[in-house]
Write an enzyme that holds these catalytic residues in place. Structure first.
Site, PDB file in Angstrom:
ATOM      1  N   GLY A 241       0.270  -1.246   0.014  1.00 20.83           N
ATOM      2  CA  GLY A 241       0.152  -0.293   0.341  1.00 20.83           C
ATOM      3  C   GLY A 241       0.825   1.091  -0.169  1.00 20.83           C
ATOM      4  O   GLY A 241       2.233   1.554   0.038  1.00 20.83           O
ATOM      5  N   ASN A 242      -0.216   2.648   0.435  1.00 22.61           N
ATOM      6  CA  ASN A 242       0.679   3.716   0.263  1.00 22.61           C
ATOM      7  C   ASN A 242       1.341   3.582  -1.321  1.00 22.61           C
ATOM      8  O   ASN A 242       2.631   3.902  -1.452  1.00 22.61           O
ATOM      9  CB  ASN A 242       1.370   3.719   1.704  1.00 22.61           C
ATOM     10  CG  ASN A 242       2.254   5.430   1.728  1.00 22.61           C
ATOM     11  OD1 ASN A 242       3.499   5.863   1.447  1.00 22.61           O
ATOM     12  ND2 ASN A 242       1.648   6.471   1.600  1.00 22.61           N
TER      13      ASN A 242
ATOM     14  N   HIS B 131       4.147   1.830  -7.844  1.00 21.17           N
ATOM     15  CA  HIS B 131       3.777   0.934  -7.986  1.00 21.17           C
ATOM     16  C   HIS B 131       2.113   0.496  -9.167  1.00 21.17           C
ATOM     17  O   HIS B 131       2.010  -0.424  -9.492  1.00 21.17           O
ATOM     18  CB  HIS B 131       2.245   0.815  -7.054  1.00 21.17           C
ATOM     19  CG  HIS B 131       3.391   0.446  -5.415  1.00 21.17           C
ATOM     20  ND1 HIS B 131       3.494   2.002  -4.503  1.00 21.17           N
ATOM     21  CD2 HIS B 131       3.714  -0.793  -4.771  1.00 21.17           C
ATOM     22  CE1 HIS B 131       4.011   1.167  -3.573  1.00 21.17           C
ATOM     23  NE2 HIS B 131       4.500   0.242  -3.431  1.00 21.17           N
TER      24      HIS B 131
ATOM     25  N   GLN C  31       8.140  -9.741   7.716  1.00 21.76           N
ATOM     26  CA  GLN C  31       8.908  -8.912   7.185  1.00 21.76           C
ATOM     27  C   GLN C  31       9.730  -7.779   7.639  1.00 21.76           C
ATOM     28  O   GLN C  31      10.444  -6.999   7.578  1.00 21.76           O
ATOM     29  CB  GLN C  31       8.956  -9.065   5.528  1.00 21.76           C
ATOM     30  CG  GLN C  31       7.607  -7.934   5.255  1.00 21.76           C
ATOM     31  CD  GLN C  31       7.729  -7.263   3.574  1.00 21.76           C
ATOM     32  OE1 GLN C  31       6.736  -8.060   3.267  1.00 21.76           O
ATOM     33  NE2 GLN C  31       8.397  -6.528   3.176  1.00 21.76           N
TER      34      GLN C  31
ATOM     35  N   GLU D   5      11.917  -3.617  -9.915  1.00 24.56           N
ATOM     36  CA  GLU D   5      13.128  -4.011  -9.734  1.00 24.56           C
ATOM     37  C   GLU D   5      14.277  -3.005  -8.876  1.00 24.56           C
ATOM     38  O   GLU D   5      15.753  -2.701  -8.235  1.00 24.56           O
ATOM     39  CB  GLU D   5      13.900  -3.404 -11.143  1.00 24.56           C
ATOM     40  CG  GLU D   5      13.544  -4.540 -11.952  1.00 24.56           C
ATOM     41  CD  GLU D   5      13.828  -4.313 -13.477  1.00 24.56           C
ATOM     42  OE1 GLU D   5      14.834  -3.178 -14.177  1.00 24.56           O
ATOM     43  OE2 GLU D   5      13.858  -5.558 -15.074  1.00 24.56           O
ATOM     44  N   LYS D   6      13.424  -1.598  -8.228  1.00 20.72           N
ATOM     45  CA  LYS D   6      14.499  -1.668  -7.161  1.00 20.72           C
ATOM     46  C   LYS D   6      14.265  -1.651  -5.310  1.00 20.72           C
ATOM     47  O   LYS D   6      15.530  -1.885  -5.741  1.00 20.72           O
ATOM     48  CB  LYS D   6      13.374  -0.338  -6.489  1.00 20.72           C
ATOM     49  CG  LYS D   6      13.613   0.607  -6.070  1.00 20.72           C
ATOM     50  CD  LYS D   6      13.098   1.806  -4.749  1.00 20.72           C
ATOM     51  CE  LYS D   6      12.033   1.827  -3.994  1.00 20.72           C
ATOM     52  NZ  LYS D   6      12.807   0.655  -2.587  1.00 20.72           N
TER      53      LYS D   6
HETATM   54  O1  PAF Z   1       7.875  -4.831  -2.023  1.00 21.12           O
HETATM   55  C1  PAF Z   1       6.792  -4.898  -1.246  1.00 21.12           C
HETATM   56  O2  PAF Z   1       6.403  -4.180  -1.128  1.00 21.12           O
HETATM   57  C2  PAF Z   1       6.154  -6.133   0.005  1.00 21.12           C
HETATM   58  O3  PAF Z   1       7.821  -6.148   0.521  1.00 21.12           O
HETATM   59  C3  PAF Z   1       5.739  -7.063  -0.792  1.00 21.12           C
HETATM   60  C4  PAF Z   1       6.902  -7.605  -2.503  1.00 21.12           C
HETATM   61  C5  PAF Z   1       4.424  -6.512  -1.526  1.00 21.12           C
HETATM   62  C6  PAF Z   1       5.859  -8.502   0.102  1.00 21.12           C
HETATM   63  O4  PAF Z   1       5.122  -8.047   1.589  1.00 21.12           O
END
Ligand code: PAF
EC number: 6.3.2.1
Length: 282
Positions: free
Chosen positions: A31-32, A37, A61, A150-151
């Site tokens: 999100g955000n 994106h 994560q 790819e960032k």
């Molecule tokens: O790149 C992200 O935004 C996150 O690491 C992902 C791939 C959505 C996994 O939570």
């Protein structure tokens, strides 16, 4: 665009699409959403009949002391941006939907080797959290393809390796970095920067560009990388790593041609990452 919160509704909706023979593209996010994106959504839109995005701020994560609580949650704005970009479905589960037994008890996916070093060294367990949630989302959505930026070069490599090792029948599409006009790679974390830090931030990309020029002209990597580190420190960064690797993230040797420069550096409490691919001379 429909927003789905529950796994049962997700499975039912995608089952219908699959029975109609439609090709499904997935864009996983936290999100955000910014234009980076939206470039993922555009890449997905070009390649599939149904585009599904996910928004889930994945606690697995984030390490202790990282920005899990502060991470911006902007669901309504994100929904509007996804809809305008041509996304068909949004899956936005809550934490107990994906991890009903809690984080400690959660089965995990660990991708060895490629998860180690670089961001894996300074964020222990980060890529285990990424591969676990992405593997879970792949299993829930069962897309034909999935798009990643790819960032997050190492993240993309981890996901490609997981897909290969676990035989997921999913095509992984890497989408080029989207940059602000001054070169700063777009990231949700850029929003944490003060105006002064935002003015310094493009020096990260500028330093990578200078290093690429030197390397492509045949200069020795070790001296150049040392200079690059110093330049970042002088600009006000606290470098975490600045490395030259082979494009597959193996060590860069004299035989390496396709390579990548990768950097992570802090400005205050904000950690920025960036990378630049290059071809080394013979
Ligand atoms: O790149 C992200 O935004 C996150 O690491 C992902 C791939 C959505 C996994 O939570």
């Amino acid at each position: 665009m429909r927003t789905l919160r529950e796994i049962s509704a997700l499975r039912e909706t995608l089952g219908d699409a699959r029975r109609r023979g439609e090709r499904i593209a997935l864009v996983p996010t936290m999100g955000n959403l910014h234009d980076g994106h939206l470039a993922l959504v555009a890449a997905a839109r070009e390649r599939a009949d149904v585009v599904i995005a996910t928004i889930f701020v994945n606690p697995l994560q984030f390490g202790a002391g990282e920005d899990l609580e502060a991470y911006p949650r902007t669901l309504e704005e994100d929904q509007a941006r996804l809809e305008a970009a041509g996304c068909d479905l949004l899956f936005a589960p809550d934490t107990t939907t994906l991890y009903p037994r809690g984080l400690e008890a959660q089965t995990r996916i660990v991708v060895p080797e490629v998860s180690e070093g670089l961001c894996g060294a300074s964020r222990p367990g980060h890529f285990d959290g990424v591969s676990t949630v992405v593997g879970m989302i792949f299993n829930l959505v069962q897309p034909d393809l999935a798009c990643f930026g790819e960032k997050d070069y190492q993240q993309l490599a981890v996901i490609r390796r997981m897909v290969a090792d676990l035989h997921f029948p999913i095509e992984i599409v890497g989408v080029p970095i989207v940059r602000a006009e001054d070169g700063l790679a777009l990231s949700s974390r850029n929003g944490y920067l003060s105006p002064e830090q935002r003015a310094i931030a493009p020096r990260l990309y500028a330093t990578l560009c200078e290093l690429r020029e030197g390397l492509e002209a045949g200069s020795a990597p070790s001296a150049l990388l040392e200079q690059g580190r110093t330049r970042l420190e002088e600009a006000g960064f606290e470098p975490d790593y600045l490395e030259l690797r082979a494009a597959d993230l193996g060590p860069a040797t004299t035989a390496t041609r396709e390579a990548v420069l990768l950097a992570a550096a802090r400005l205050g409490t904000t950690r920025l990452i960036d990378n630049l691919t290059l071809t080394l001379p013979r």
